[in-house]
Write an enzyme that holds these catalytic residues in place. Structure first.
Site, short mmCIF file in Angstrom:
data_model
loop_
_atom_site.label_atom_id
_atom_site.label_comp_id
_atom_site.label_asym_id
_atom_site.label_seq_id
_atom_site.Cartn_x
_atom_site.Cartn_y
_atom_site.Cartn_z
CE1 TYR A 1 -3.63 2.58 0.62
CE2 TYR A 1 -2.38 3.26 2.56
CZ TYR A 1 -3.40 3.48 1.66
OH TYR A 1 -4.21 4.59 1.79
CG ASP B 1 5.70 3.76 0.91
OD1 ASP B 1 5.98 4.42 1.94
OD2 ASP B 1 4.54 3.58 0.50
CE LYS C 1 0.92 4.85 8.40
NZ LYS C 1 0.96 4.11 7.15
C1 PLP Z 1 0.30 4.61 5.80
C2 PLP Z 1 1.07 4.39 4.57
C3 PLP Z 1 0.97 5.25 3.47
C4 PLP Z 1 -0.03 6.37 3.42
O1 PLP Z 1 0.18 7.34 4.37
P1 PLP Z 1 -1.03 8.35 4.75
O2 PLP Z 1 -0.39 9.30 5.69
O3 PLP Z 1 -2.09 7.49 5.34
O4 PLP Z 1 -1.46 8.97 3.49
C5 PLP Z 1 1.80 5.05 2.40
N1 PLP Z 1 2.69 4.03 2.38
C6 PLP Z 1 2.80 3.18 3.41
C7 PLP Z 1 3.82 2.09 3.36
C8 PLP Z 1 1.99 3.31 4.53
O5 PLP Z 1 2.08 2.43 5.53
#
Ligand code: PLP
Length: 429
Positions: free
Chosen positions: A144, A239, A267
């Site tokens: 994701y 990511d 995060k």
């Molecule tokens: C949470 C997450 C996102 C998205 O971040 P948001 O702040 O919710 O938009 C993207 N990549 C990874 C790996 C994530 O865990």
């Protein structure tokens, strides 16, 4: 204790917001029942509107590695708020947070702050496309990367939970430029690059896949991504929105010793406020406006409150003892949960990277999305409900990672393990 007030609020919220929530996984769809409405949080605990307390392993889905409402973060935020909540002009705080991040991630030579992980990945891909002049990207099944169009293809927990592989509303023409490959399959990856390499701008990957639980990279997989992308002039994007400062202070890239071209963060670096960041090689980042032609902007980007929460969080994380403490606590939980499952006669697979973890209710080794799907979701739902009744808050889906924080004490872990044993005894194979 009852949950009547949460239930009433949920009913009301259903008439006001889609599904009663502002982000889908909060809605308990995968586990039954209704979400708890939270009135406050402190340390490792959440308190709902009915006055129940829960030891929290969601931690706002990862950011709160120091625990809820850490005194140093709260104090700094109060002082920062007194000086103004947003300037719409540069402030020294942006440099301070950037330097803390860049010191921990040497692969980031230039960085830009945004407001969410979604913005970070979306912008990093735009930069990679602008830099290479190519359109296609490769992502991996179950990863994701936020909810940007074109990334909502086989995108893990949300989609997995709701059984919608690709979201309606995403034009086919966007999704057409997204190639999706199985995670941990170096051979298929290599073959794809040999065929399509010249048209691919970027490969984006969660180096540890946290959005289908916790799937570790096989030895050599990330190395293959690094080697092959370099060969084909493709931008490799890690990511690390979830893994950053979570798998280790330097993220998955420090842990596995791989240097990506670009990194996305979010995060933890926001310390509980909305922050994302993307950065990487100087030559790639130089395409970003106003230095280069690739546009990307944000009214509240780098705002002083968000920067302050991030700075205070990273300052505490940068102390050597922090990750030692986190590691000890995590080991206690790992040992406790795996032994509880064994003693109770329930087959599980436990995985973790730093302080992100997942217990899968399966006897199959989980190495990708296909094997993650072997997990017994019904069993997980029963486990989840049993834990919640005992005051333990887990993420309401089998396909989410759990997290611990610096605020989780040994007694919290032991209480959790005891509860898990009780619940697992009712779930015997
Ligand atoms: C949470 C997450 C996102 C998205 O971040 P948001 O702040 O919710 O938009 C993207 N990549 C990874 C790996 C994530 O865990």
């Amino acid at each position: 204790m009852g949950t009547g007030k949460s239930k009433a609020l949920y009913k009301k919220a259903l008439g006001i917001m889609p599904g009663g929530v502002n982000s889908p996984v909060r809605a308990f769809k995968a586990v039954g029942g209704f979400p708890l409405f939270i009135s406050k949080a402190k340390g490792p605990r959440l308190y709902d509107v009915d006055g129940n307390a829960y030891i929290d392993y969601v931690l706002s889905w990862g950011p709160l590695i120091l625990g809820h409402a850490h005194p140093a973060v709260v104090k700094a935020l109060k002082a920062a708020a007194d000086k103004g909540t947003s300037f719409g002009a540069p402030s020294p705080l942006e440099i301070d947070l950037a330097e803390l991040v860049m010191a921990a991630y040497p692969s980031i030579q230039k960085i830009r702050m945004v407001n969410s992980g979604t913005e970070a990945t979306m912008s990093a891909l735009r930069a990679a496309r602008g830099f290479t002049g190519r359109d296609k990207i490769i992502k991996f099944e179950g990863c994701y990367h936020g909810h940007a169009d074109g990334l909502l293809v086989r995108a893990g927990s949300g989609a997995a939970t709701f059984g919608v592989p690709d979201s309606p509303g995403v034009p086919k023409s966007y999704a057409r430029n997204t190639i999706t490959l199985p995670f941990n399959d170096a051979k298929t990856f290599r073959e794809m690059l040999n065929r399509e390499g010249k048209s691919i701008a970027a490969v984006i990957v969660e180096p540890v896949v946290g959005n289908i639980g916790c799937v570790l990279p096989r030895a050599g997989f990330l190395e293959t991504l690094r080697k092959e992308t370099k060969k084909h002039g493709i931008v490799l994007i890690f990511d690390e929105v979830m893994t950053g400062f979570r798998v280790s202070y330097g993220g998955a890239q420090a842990h596995y010793g791989i240097k990506p071209d670009m990194t996305c963060l979010g995060k933890v670096i926001g310390g509980g406020l909305p922050v994302g960041a993307y950065g990487g090689r100087k030559d790639i980042m130089s395409v970003i406006s106003p230095e280069g032609p690739v546009y990307q902007a944000g009214t509240l980007s780098g705002n002083p409150l968000a920067m302050t929460a991030g700075i205070e969080t990273l300052k505490i994380l940068s102390r050597k003892s922090t990750y030692e403490t986190l590691e000890k606590t995590m080991r206690r939980l790992e040992k406790g949960l795996t032994e509880a499952a064994k003693k109770a006669g329930v087959t599980t697979r436990f995985y973790r990277a730093g302080t992100m973890f997942c217990t899968y209710f399966t006897g199959t080794d989980v190495v990708d999305w296909e094997t993650a799907k072997t997990a017994d979701r019904e069993k997980f739902a029963r486990f989840f409900r049993g834990m919640l009744e005992r005051g333990i808050n887990l993420a309401p889906s089998q396909f989410e990672a759990g997290f611990i924080s610096l605020a989780h004490a040994n007694k919290d872990i032991d209480e959790t393990v005891n509860a898990a044993y009780e619940v697992l005894c009712g779930l015997k194979d």
